[in-house]
Design a protein around this motif. Structure first.
Motif, PDB file in Angstrom:
ATOM      1  N   VAL A  22      97.919  46.658  10.884  1.00 35.20           N
ATOM      2  CA  VAL A  22      99.067  45.769  10.668  1.00 35.20           C
ATOM      3  C   VAL A  22      98.536  44.352  10.699  1.00 35.20           C
ATOM      4  O   VAL A  22      97.763  43.987  11.566  1.00 35.20           O
ATOM      5  N   SER A  23      98.926  43.566   9.730  1.00 32.93           N
ATOM      6  CA  SER A  23      98.375  42.214   9.683  1.00 32.93           C
ATOM      7  C   SER A  23      98.964  41.371  10.787  1.00 32.93           C
ATOM      8  O   SER A  23     100.120  41.503  11.153  1.00 32.93           O
ATOM      9  N   GLN A  24      98.122  40.538  11.378  1.00 28.86           N
ATOM     10  CA  GLN A  24      98.595  39.680  12.456  1.00 28.86           C
ATOM     11  C   GLN A  24      99.023  38.356  11.877  1.00 28.86           C
ATOM     12  O   GLN A  24      98.339  37.793  11.030  1.00 28.86           O
ATOM     13  N   GLU A  25     100.144  37.863  12.364  1.00 27.31           N
ATOM     14  CA  GLU A  25     100.642  36.586  11.854  1.00 27.31           C
ATOM     15  C   GLU A  25      99.723  35.472  12.299  1.00 27.31           C
ATOM     16  O   GLU A  25      99.168  35.501  13.388  1.00 27.31           O
ATOM     17  N   GLY A  26      99.601  34.482  11.482  1.00 25.46           N
ATOM     18  CA  GLY A  26      98.865  33.285  11.877  1.00 25.46           C
ATOM     19  C   GLY A  26      97.373  33.500  11.884  1.00 25.46           C
ATOM     20  O   GLY A  26      96.642  32.665  12.378  1.00 25.46           O
ATOM     21  N   GLU A  27      96.931  34.604  11.353  1.00 29.55           N
ATOM     22  CA  GLU A  27      95.483  34.817  11.352  1.00 29.55           C
ATOM     23  C   GLU A  27      94.868  34.169  10.134  1.00 29.55           C
ATOM     24  O   GLU A  27      93.681  34.223   9.927  1.00 29.55           O
ATOM     25  N   GLY A  28      95.705  33.616   9.294  1.00 26.64           N
ATOM     26  CA  GLY A  28      95.150  32.892   8.145  1.00 26.64           C
ATOM     27  C   GLY A  28      94.723  33.801   7.019  1.00 26.64           C
ATOM     28  O   GLY A  28      93.563  33.830   6.636  1.00 26.64           O
ATOM     29  N   GLY A  29      95.643  34.621   6.513  1.00 31.42           N
ATOM     30  CA  GLY A  29      95.315  35.326   5.280  1.00 31.42           C
ATOM     31  C   GLY A  29      94.802  36.737   5.506  1.00 31.42           C
ATOM     32  O   GLY A  29      94.483  37.139   6.608  1.00 31.42           O
ATOM     33  N   GLN A  30      94.771  37.460   4.447  1.00 34.03           N
ATOM     34  CA  GLN A  30      94.455  38.879   4.566  1.00 34.03           C
ATOM     35  C   GLN A  30      92.974  39.157   4.565  1.00 34.03           C
ATOM     36  O   GLN A  30      92.548  40.281   4.683  1.00 34.03           O
ATOM     37  N   GLU A  31      92.186  38.176   4.377  1.00 29.54           N
ATOM     38  CA  GLU A  31      90.752  38.443   4.367  1.00 29.54           C
ATOM     39  C   GLU A  31      90.225  38.664   5.760  1.00 29.54           C
ATOM     40  O   GLU A  31      89.161  39.236   5.942  1.00 29.54           O
ATOM     41  N   VAL A  32      90.974  38.153   6.782  1.00 30.12           N
ATOM     42  CA  VAL A  32      90.380  38.071   8.108  1.00 30.12           C
ATOM     43  C   VAL A  32      90.145  39.401   8.803  1.00 30.12           C
ATOM     44  O   VAL A  32      89.055  39.593   9.331  1.00 30.12           O
ATOM     45  N   PRO A  33      91.120  40.380   8.843  1.00 27.25           N
ATOM     46  CA  PRO A  33      90.651  41.656   9.409  1.00 27.25           C
ATOM     47  C   PRO A  33      89.697  42.264   8.399  1.00 27.25           C
ATOM     48  O   PRO A  33      90.150  42.829   7.413  1.00 27.25           O
ATOM     49  N   PRO A  34      88.416  42.117   8.590  1.00 27.51           N
ATOM     50  CA  PRO A  34      87.522  42.551   7.520  1.00 27.51           C
ATOM     51  C   PRO A  34      87.473  44.066   7.485  1.00 27.51           C
ATOM     52  O   PRO A  34      87.471  44.720   8.509  1.00 27.51           O
ATOM     53  N   ARG A  35      87.541  44.593   6.304  1.00 27.21           N
ATOM     54  CA  ARG A  35      87.491  46.039   6.207  1.00 27.21           C
ATOM     55  C   ARG A  35      86.880  46.416   4.871  1.00 27.21           C
ATOM     56  O   ARG A  35      86.991  45.682   3.897  1.00 27.21           O
ATOM     57  N   GLU A  36      86.278  47.537   4.847  1.00 27.44           N
ATOM     58  CA  GLU A  36      85.726  48.041   3.592  1.00 27.44           C
ATOM     59  C   GLU A  36      86.826  48.533   2.686  1.00 27.44           C
ATOM     60  O   GLU A  36      86.861  48.275   1.502  1.00 27.44           O
ATOM     61  N   SER A  37      87.709  49.296   3.267  1.00 26.27           N
ATOM     62  CA  SER A  37      88.813  49.802   2.446  1.00 26.27           C
ATOM     63  C   SER A  37      89.911  50.229   3.393  1.00 26.27           C
ATOM     64  O   SER A  37      89.694  50.404   4.582  1.00 26.27           O
ATOM     65  N   GLY A  38      91.095  50.384   2.865  1.00 29.92           N
ATOM     66  CA  GLY A  38      92.194  50.791   3.724  1.00 29.92           C
ATOM     67  C   GLY A  38      93.466  50.078   3.343  1.00 29.92           C
ATOM     68  O   GLY A  38      93.476  49.159   2.533  1.00 29.92           O
ATOM     69  N   ALA A  39      94.545  50.509   3.954  1.00 35.46           N
ATOM     70  CA  ALA A  39      95.852  49.946   3.645  1.00 35.46           C
ATOM     71  C   ALA A  39      96.272  49.016   4.766  1.00 35.46           C
ATOM     72  O   ALA A  39      96.058  49.304   5.934  1.00 35.46           O
ATOM     73  N   LEU A  40      96.840  47.909   4.405  1.00 36.46           N
ATOM     74  CA  LEU A  40      97.246  46.900   5.377  1.00 36.46           C
ATOM     75  C   LEU A  40      98.699  46.560   5.100  1.00 36.46           C
ATOM     76  O   LEU A  40      99.056  46.221   3.980  1.00 36.46           O
ATOM     77  N   VAL A  41      99.523  46.638   6.139  1.00 35.36           N
ATOM     78  CA  VAL A  41     100.932  46.273   5.948  1.00 35.36           C
ATOM     79  C   VAL A  41     101.044  44.765   6.025  1.00 35.36           C
ATOM     80  O   VAL A  41     100.511  44.152   6.948  1.00 35.36           O
ATOM     81  N   THR A  42     101.702  44.167   5.053  1.00 39.40           N
ATOM     82  CA  THR A  42     101.798  42.711   5.032  1.00 39.40           C
ATOM     83  C   THR A  42     103.256  42.278   5.103  1.00 39.40           C
ATOM     84  O   THR A  42     104.165  43.051   4.854  1.00 39.40           O
ATOM     85  N   ASN A  43     103.426  41.012   5.437  1.00 34.45           N
ATOM     86  CA  ASN A  43     104.755  40.436   5.574  1.00 34.45           C
ATOM     87  C   ASN A  43     105.331  40.183   4.187  1.00 34.45           C
ATOM     88  O   ASN A  43     104.834  39.355   3.436  1.00 34.45           O
ATOM     89  N   PHE A  44     106.387  40.917   3.866  1.00 36.09           N
ATOM     90  CA  PHE A  44     106.899  40.842   2.498  1.00 36.09           C
ATOM     91  C   PHE A  44     107.454  39.467   2.163  1.00 36.09           C
ATOM     92  O   PHE A  44     107.263  38.953   1.067  1.00 36.09           O
ATOM     93  N   THR A  45     108.128  38.824   3.115  1.00 35.70           N
ATOM     94  CA  THR A  45     108.751  37.544   2.793  1.00 35.70           C
ATOM     95  C   THR A  45     107.701  36.487   2.512  1.00 35.70           C
ATOM     96  O   THR A  45     107.899  35.609   1.693  1.00 35.70           O
ATOM     97  N   LYS A  46     106.553  36.575   3.204  1.00 29.40           N
ATOM     98  CA  LYS A  46     105.567  35.534   2.972  1.00 29.40           C
ATOM     99  C   LYS A  46     104.686  35.856   1.778  1.00 29.40           C
ATOM    100  O   LYS A  46     104.382  34.992   0.980  1.00 29.40           O
ATOM    101  N   TYR A  47     104.268  37.115   1.677  1.00 29.40           N
ATOM    102  CA  TYR A  47     103.241  37.404   0.685  1.00 29.40           C
ATOM    103  C   TYR A  47     103.779  38.079  -0.566  1.00 29.40           C
ATOM    104  O   TYR A  47     103.074  38.179  -1.547  1.00 29.40           O
TER     105      TYR A  47
END
Lengths: 168, 372, 330
Positions: A22-47
């Motif tokens: 689950v993406s953490q708010e305020g972490e500055g974008g989706q690149e930060v939890p680095p991962r090779e592959s996988g699904a990440l739930v994102t905030n629909f209103t923001k992204y």
């Protein structure tokens, strides 16, 4: 949001090694939890999309099959040129027409000097023209495409304009 | 035609529905392989008005791209403005005051009515009826005059800014809009429906022509009136509400037949629903500023952003990739007509030339939007 | 006086003048009529109310270069427009404008008119074929099939009129209908013909709209599908002659309708018959042609042909049988 869970479960079979993040708010974008592959739930209103799936190029077709099975449609295919990392990224946007709403973005990265991605036009005919456009602008080669010729630029053009190192 | 015919593929000739043709709405070339009057293969060829807007977006700042948005679909330019404003406001976290949202909705819906009027006029022109063009343009002129007072342009509007709109609307605009709605509602039953919609020649010409199934719509990614004419109940204003659309009470017309008549009726009903939205918005219009706080130089956080708006032709998507700089790193414009046209090749096979042109007219194509 | 050279000259000049003025000014009528139906004004700059517009257009067309594209059949390409005008003007020889105005009252004038109409159809075919343009060929093929299909019900309904009047001479047919509108063929009150003649009139009118390639039957020049159909490759006076030929065909069609069904030069109340009544009738009919054109969209080619073969021909045949039965009985 059971549609979101449904699609996460369906995609989980492709990514057995990582648990859904689950993406953490305020972490500055989706690149930060680095991962090779996988699904990440994102905030629909923001992204603007519910799920961000990063997969390997060879998994693109399986992801498309899962999406087709769940009743999604292909909204757009875009390319991004990461010149500093020497990679092309191909973004697939999936959406549902009616019913429970869920937008899924599927990303895949390919090396810049050999950009090959298998085509999904057999599953979604919409991909036919979108892949031609991505090839036209970036030079990404879609293996198995029935008619991979330029769509918007003149047929005899020998350049790919949206590359970051393109000099007109 | 109810009887399937056997096409002889060895005796065909290639007819170019060339870039210059009275019926293609813009510069679209369709390579038709024909057997007599029947189409064996139809292949749209695009790119005659390709101006590479996506590269232009990367070359300038976010605000510098706003005029470009109107040049793509010039008939519903305000919706394109709205989509770009939405995605950048999402990325940069800019708040829009309520009055500005209402003004945005009113002007976008007025523009939607103008776009549908022009579609109606051009569709009938393709079928050989010249007179409805003049009637529709009469009404459209009123809308354009109203919008010109407020936005300064007649066709390619650059009205919205990040954080609101740049010019407030005044009492004369509100009174003029109410007058216009009354006038159009008065003219619709007689001039639009009695003369044209119930005209037996028109009905015979577009009923059961160009049937698109809901599954075809899904596989090709068709949205908007094309999908709603095939029974798919999907309107971004209802399913993925943005701006202040949740406050309004309006219906989404959906017809199941999937033929050109269904798409025609969807658009005619949409005009009425747009008028309803505008009336409710004018009644509820709050006071306040029309421009929110936005930094002079926008530098949104790095990330992948998407916004979708409902234009007159379907779902317009902006896929924005930011890297933290002043310019967009990548902008992908997902134009609705691009996906709508991609199903032309499959559906037009086996049709007569005249029917294929009626089908193309019912898809409501604007070529600069396809080619960007 | 019948064989005097002055009479021949008078009619020659008169018919050419009538044809020329009509061809030119019907264009003006059409543009003005279309404009008013469409809530605009139409030509208003050249002369008062745009009356000099046809002259201006004619001068423009004459001064343009007659472009003959490469790859066309040279002689046929140049001859086709002329061939489109000839039957229309020649048809006016047999039309009775009034009791004593009529160039030649031939015994078989009805037959002559239809023979000349077929030549007009051939002109369109030749024009389309000689152009060497795929759009033109499609249009010529459509036009031939349409004209052929609509000539048949037209002839059958004319036979009903000929049977009632007993003669193929247009002047005699008109003379038979003198004396007030209840004698006109469209209302024909005696012998029970009023049951069938109005059907004949409607069928004949529809067929004449189709024969002259007017909307909603203008497949041959379907502007939004085939650019300009068989006229695509023609410029300047070639195009001008085709357009004039089309307008003259409309005039001949209206004259024929007026003579066969509306009593020719007769006044509706039988008071002062004369050529002015004839002119009033044909211009009302021409206005109806224009009105229909700007109101309806176009049909499809197979619906057009269906209308003729499956609807009009059976109706006109039944009509013929009933008329023949009524003549036999009464």
């Amino acid at each position: 949001m059971d549609m979101l869970e449904k699609i996460q479960v369906a995609l989980a079979e492709l990514f057995p090694e990582t648990a859904p993040l689950v993406s953490q708010e305020g972490e500055g974008g989706q690149e930060v939890p680095p991962r090779e592959s996988g699904a990440l739930v994102t905030n629909f209103t923001k992204y603007g999309s519910h799920l961000d799936v990063l997969c390997r190029p060879d998994q693109v077709v399986s992801v498309a099959q899962i999406m087709d099975r769940e009743g999604y449609f292909l909204e757009a295919i875009s390319g991004v040129d990461w010149l500093d990392k020497q990679q092309f990224e191909v973004l697939y946007d999936y959406n549902r027409l009616g019913g429970k709403h869920c937008r899924v973005m599927v990303r895949t990265r390919v090396p810049r000097n050999e950009p090959m991605v298998p085509t999904i036009s057999a599953i979604f005919p919409a991909a036919d023209w979108h892949e031609r456009e991505t090839f036209d602008f970036y030079g990404v080669h879609f293996q198995g495409h029935p008619n991979l010729i330029r769509i918007l630029l003149p047929e005899d053009a020998d350049f790919h304009p949206l590359r970051k190192d393109y000099m007109p | 035609m109810t009887v399937p015919i056997h096409l002889r593929h060895d005796e065909t000739f290639v007819l170019n529905l060339g870039p210059q043709h009275p019926a293609t709405h813009g510069v679209l070339r369709v390579k038709l392989t024909m057997d007599g009057e029947y189409i064996v293969k139809a292949e749209p060829v695009l790119g005659y008005i390709h101006r590479m807007h996506e590269k232009l977006a990367e070359g300038g700042s976010f605000a510098q791209f706003m005029p470009n948005t109107a040049r793509m679909d010039y008939l519903h330019a305000l919706a394109f403005n709205h989509g770009w404003a939405l995605v950048v406001e999402k990325a940069a976290g800019i708040e829009v005051p309520e009055r500005a949202e209402y003004i945005r909705v009113i002007t976008v819906e007025l523009n939607r009515i103008a776009s549908h009027l022009l579609w109606w006029a051009a569709f009938l022109l393709d079928l050989g009826g010249f007179t409805p063009l003049l009637y529709a343009f009469d009404d459209r002129e009123k809308i354009i005059d109203l919008l010109e007072r407020v936005t300064g342009s007649r066709l390619t509007y650059c009205y919205m800014r990040f954080g609101g709109v740049y010019n407030d609307i005044d009492e004369e605009f509100i009174a003029g809009t109410r007058d216009f709605i009354k006038r159009l509602r008065g003219r619709m039953p007689r001039l639009y429906h009695d003369l044209v919609t119930h005209n037996i020649i028109l009905i015979k010409r577009i009923k059961d022509i160009g049937i698109i199934s809901a599954e075809q719509c899904r596989r090709y990614g068709a949205t908007g009136p094309v999908a709603r004419g095939s029974g798919i109940n999907y309107d971004i204003r209802k399913n993925e509400p943005y701006s202040v659309y949740p406050e309004f009470d309006f219906d989404v017309p959906v017809f199941d037949e999937g033929d050109s008549m269904a798409r025609y009726m969807v658009r005619m009903h949409e005009m009425e629903q747009s008028m309803r939205i505008i009336e409710q918005a004018l009644d509820k219009l709050p006071d306040g500023p029309v421009m929110g706080k936005a930094p002079k130089v926008l530098k949104p956080e790095a990330g992948y952003y998407y916004s979708a708006v409902e234009t007159a032709r379907g779902s317009l998507g902006h896929r924005l990739v930011c890297d933290g700089g002043k310019n967009p790193y990548k902008l992908k414009l997902r134009s609705p007509t691009f996906s709508n046209l991609s199903l032309y090749g499959e559906v037009a096979e086996g049709m007569l030339l005249a029917d294929a042109l009626a089908f193309m007219g019912s898809l409501d194509l604007v070529i600069p939007e396809i080619d960007r | 006086m019948e064989t005097s050279i002055w009479r021949a000259l008078f009619y020659l000049v008169g018919i050419m003048a009538f044809a020329g003025l009509n061809a030119a000014y019907l264009g003006w009528c059409e543009r003005k009529g279309a404009a008013r139906i469409q809530r605009r004004i139409g030509p208003c700059e050249a002369g008062y109310a745009g009356l000099l517009q046809p002259l201006a257009d004619g001068l423009k067309l004459l001064s343009k270069q007659l472009l003959v594209p490469q790859g066309v059949d040279g002689i046929i390409f140049r001859v086709a427009p002329v061939l489109a005008m000839i039957p229309a003007i020649t048809s006016m020889v047999v039309i009775p404008f009034s009791d004593n105005i009529g160039a030649r009252a031939m015994e078989l004038s009805v037959l002559l008119l239809f023979a000349l109409a077929s030549i007009g159809m051939i002109a369109i075919l030749l024009g389309g074929w000689a152009s060497g343009n795929k759009y033109a060929i499609i249009s010529a093929a459509r036009s031939v099939s349409q004209n052929l299909a609509y000539e048949i019900p037209m002839l059958i309904t004319v036979i009903t009129v000929v049977m009632i009047s007993g003669s193929m001479n247009l002047r005699d047919i008109a003379l038979d209908q003198q004396g007030g509108f209840w004698h006109w063929n469209i209302f024909r009150l005696e012998n029970g013909h009023f049951l069938t003649m109005w059907i004949s009139f409607i069928i004949f009118f529809i067929c004449s709209v189709a024969e002259t390639n007017r909307a909603p039957f203008d497949m041959a020049e379907a502007e939004s599908e085939l650019v300009a159909g068989f006229m695509t490759e023609y410029g300047s006076m070639g195009f001008g002659l085709f357009m004039m030929g089309e307008y003259l065909n409309i005039v001949v069609g209206a004259c024929l309708t007026a003579t066969l069904f509306l009593g020719g030069w007769d006044c509706p109340f039988g008071l002062t018959p004369g050529v002015w009544w004839f002119l009033i009738k044909i211009y009302i009919l021409i206005f109806t042609f224009i009105w229909i054109r700007w109101t309806y969209p176009r049909t499809q080619i197979y619906r057009l042909l269906n209308l003729s073969w499956k609807i009009l021909i059976p109706f006109s045949l039944v009509n013929l049988l009933i008329t023949a039965a009524l003549i036999k009985v009464f």
